[in-house]
Each structure stands twice: as structure tokens, then as C-alpha cells.
Design a protein around this motif. Sequence first.
Motif, PDB file in Angstrom:
ATOM      1  N   ARG A  31      -6.123   8.333 -13.426  1.00 53.52           N
ATOM      2  CA  ARG A  31      -6.286   7.053 -14.114  1.00 53.52           C
ATOM      3  C   ARG A  31      -6.212   5.948 -13.063  1.00 53.52           C
ATOM      4  O   ARG A  31      -5.285   5.894 -12.263  1.00 53.52           O
ATOM      5  N   VAL A  32      -7.211   5.063 -13.081  1.00 50.17           N
ATOM      6  CA  VAL A  32      -7.262   3.904 -12.189  1.00 50.17           C
ATOM      7  C   VAL A  32      -6.992   2.681 -13.051  1.00 50.17           C
ATOM      8  O   VAL A  32      -7.714   2.424 -14.022  1.00 50.17           O
ATOM      9  N   ARG A  33      -5.944   1.940 -12.705  1.00 54.02           N
ATOM     10  CA  ARG A  33      -5.555   0.758 -13.475  1.00 54.02           C
ATOM     11  C   ARG A  33      -5.604  -0.464 -12.558  1.00 54.02           C
ATOM     12  O   ARG A  33      -4.919  -0.508 -11.547  1.00 54.02           O
ATOM     13  N   MET A  34      -6.419  -1.447 -12.931  1.00 47.12           N
ATOM     14  CA  MET A  34      -6.563  -2.659 -12.127  1.00 47.12           C
ATOM     15  C   MET A  34      -6.006  -3.855 -12.882  1.00 47.12           C
ATOM     16  O   MET A  34      -6.294  -4.037 -14.067  1.00 47.12           O
ATOM     17  N   THR A  35      -5.222  -4.654 -12.179  1.00 46.12           N
ATOM     18  CA  THR A  35      -4.713  -5.916 -12.702  1.00 46.12           C
ATOM     19  C   THR A  35      -5.094  -7.003 -11.704  1.00 46.12           C
ATOM     20  O   THR A  35      -4.836  -6.858 -10.511  1.00 46.12           O
ATOM     21  N   MET A  36      -5.717  -8.064 -12.192  1.00 48.54           N
ATOM     22  CA  MET A  36      -6.088  -9.186 -11.336  1.00 48.54           C
ATOM     23  C   MET A  36      -5.647 -10.487 -11.973  1.00 48.54           C
ATOM     24  O   MET A  36      -5.824 -10.684 -13.174  1.00 48.54           O
ATOM     25  N   ARG A  57       0.867  -1.186   0.000  1.00 47.74           N
ATOM     26  CA  ARG A  57       0.000   0.000   0.000  1.00 47.74           C
ATOM     27  C   ARG A  57       0.896   1.226   0.000  1.00 47.74           C
ATOM     28  O   ARG A  57       1.703   1.414   0.908  1.00 47.74           O
ATOM     29  N   VAL A  58       0.771   2.021  -1.055  1.00 51.59           N
ATOM     30  CA  VAL A  58       1.482   3.291  -1.149  1.00 51.59           C
ATOM     31  C   VAL A  58       0.409   4.344  -1.394  1.00 51.59           C
ATOM     32  O   VAL A  58      -0.198   4.364  -2.475  1.00 51.59           O
ATOM     33  N   PRO A  59       0.115   5.183  -0.396  1.00 55.75           N
ATOM     34  CA  PRO A  59      -0.954   6.172  -0.560  1.00 55.75           C
ATOM     35  C   PRO A  59      -0.822   6.961  -1.856  1.00 55.75           C
ATOM     36  O   PRO A  59       0.270   7.383  -2.245  1.00 55.75           O
ATOM     37  N   ASP A  60      -1.947   7.117  -2.517  1.00 54.25           N
ATOM     38  CA  ASP A  60      -2.083   7.859  -3.772  1.00 54.25           C
ATOM     39  C   ASP A  60      -1.375   7.194  -4.950  1.00 54.25           C
ATOM     40  O   ASP A  60      -1.353   7.761  -6.038  1.00 54.25           O
ATOM     41  N   GLU A  61      -0.820   5.983  -4.770  1.00 54.34           N
ATOM     42  CA  GLU A  61      -0.144   5.294  -5.867  1.00 54.34           C
ATOM     43  C   GLU A  61      -0.700   3.905  -6.148  1.00 54.34           C
ATOM     44  O   GLU A  61      -0.998   3.586  -7.291  1.00 54.34           O
ATOM     45  N   THR A  90      -3.759  -5.722  -8.115  1.00 57.78           N
ATOM     46  CA  THR A  90      -3.151  -4.428  -7.857  1.00 57.78           C
ATOM     47  C   THR A  90      -4.025  -3.363  -8.504  1.00 57.78           C
ATOM     48  O   THR A  90      -4.487  -3.541  -9.632  1.00 57.78           O
ATOM     49  N   VAL A  91      -4.254  -2.283  -7.773  1.00 56.29           N
ATOM     50  CA  VAL A  91      -4.898  -1.105  -8.346  1.00 56.29           C
ATOM     51  C   VAL A  91      -3.894   0.028  -8.226  1.00 56.29           C
ATOM     52  O   VAL A  91      -3.370   0.302  -7.143  1.00 56.29           O
ATOM     53  N   GLU A  92      -3.605   0.653  -9.370  1.00 52.12           N
ATOM     54  CA  GLU A  92      -2.661   1.767  -9.407  1.00 52.12           C
ATOM     55  C   GLU A  92      -3.415   3.044  -9.740  1.00 52.12           C
ATOM     56  O   GLU A  92      -4.376   3.021 -10.517  1.00 52.12           O
ATOM     57  N   PHE A  93      -2.956   4.136  -9.155  1.00 54.57           N
ATOM     58  CA  PHE A  93      -3.591   5.441  -9.314  1.00 54.57           C
ATOM     59  C   PHE A  93      -2.565   6.392  -9.917  1.00 54.57           C
ATOM     60  O   PHE A  93      -1.512   6.625  -9.334  1.00 54.57           O
ATOM     61  N   GLU A  94      -2.877   6.932 -11.093  1.00 56.60           N
ATOM     62  CA  GLU A  94      -1.961   7.829 -11.790  1.00 56.60           C
ATOM     63  C   GLU A  94      -2.620   9.199 -11.954  1.00 56.60           C
ATOM     64  O   GLU A  94      -3.641   9.321 -12.637  1.00 56.60           O
ATOM     65  N   PRO A  95      -2.058  10.240 -11.331  1.00 51.96           N
ATOM     66  CA  PRO A  95      -2.649  11.566 -11.513  1.00 51.96           C
ATOM     67  C   PRO A  95      -2.495  12.027 -12.959  1.00 51.96           C
ATOM     68  O   PRO A  95      -1.433  11.868 -13.554  1.00 51.96           O
ATOM     69  N   LEU A  96      -3.561  12.563 -13.499  1.00 51.67           N
ATOM     70  CA  LEU A  96      -3.551  13.125 -14.858  1.00 51.67           C
ATOM     71  C   LEU A  96      -3.839  14.620 -14.753  1.00 51.67           C
ATOM     72  O   LEU A  96      -4.730  15.138 -15.404  1.00 51.67           O
TER      73      LEU A  96
END
Length: 151
Positions: free
Chosen positions: A97-102, A65-69, A85-91
Motif C-alpha cells: 500500500r502506497v499512501r501519500m499525504t501532501m 527517509r526510512v527504507p521500505d517505510e 510524505t509517502v508511506e509504504f505498507e507491506p500487504l
Amino acid sequence: MSRVEESIDVDAPVRVVYDQWATFEDFPKFMDGVEEVTQLDERHAHWRTRIAGLSREFETEVVDRVPDERVAWRTTGRSVKHTGTVEFEPLGATRTRVRMTMDFQPTGLAEKAADRLGVLGIQVRGDLRRFKRFIEAPATGTGPGSAPEAG
């Protein structure tokens, strides 16, 4: 093992998006098939789901868990096997951008059939669209903007 990767752009700042995603108890509000999530402690949660007619209960452990990342998890126990994993990329300041990999290991005939039909990918795409609507909803009493911000 099957893999699903999906992303969506959300009109909200990364902090708001991450904080809402990290509130697991709210998942039933936008994840179809998630009936209940109970936070057990800082890293563990108990899930009750019903997806494609299959009811499951299982526990997950947050492994990164990395806040905001990003938030990464895995299931514990033997009944359901997946990692994600859900990744959060500021645009910019107000878009994320929310990117989910399962990765999912189907067990049993029904899960294997659903996997061949791409049910998990359809589920994840729908959940991300519902999350986008939920997070972007005006203060109606149902979305994250419904309570005044502390501060």
C-alpha cells in the motif's frame, strides 16, 4: 494550507515499490506534469513542472527517509510551498500500500482557483494510478522490471 491524502495498493513487494519511488529522476515517467527531476545530492532535488498550465521550478529537500517505510520532503525557497510524505505498507510478500499525504500552500490567483477546484487531489490520484501501472508493467523496457536484477 490545503491537504491531500490518497492511497493505492500495488502488486509488487515493498522493496521494489520503495526503491522505484526513491528514484526521483523516473517521476516524469508516471507523474503527469512533472517534466524533469534532477537529483542534486543525497537529500536535494531540482524539479521542473507544468501542472494545470502553470510552469514551476523549485527544489525539494528530503527531511525523513526510512527504507521500505517512508520518504518525507519539503520544498525549499519561496516560489512553491508544499510538504509531503509517502508511506509504504507491506500487504504480504508481493503487495504494497502506497499512501501519500501532501500539504500545499497555493499562491497567486490561478493556484488558488485550482485549489478550490480540487486539482491537486485529482493530480495525486492520477499519479498514483500511473505509478501502479508503471511498477506493475511487465518487462517491456519502460518499467522497473525492464532491467535484469543484480544479485
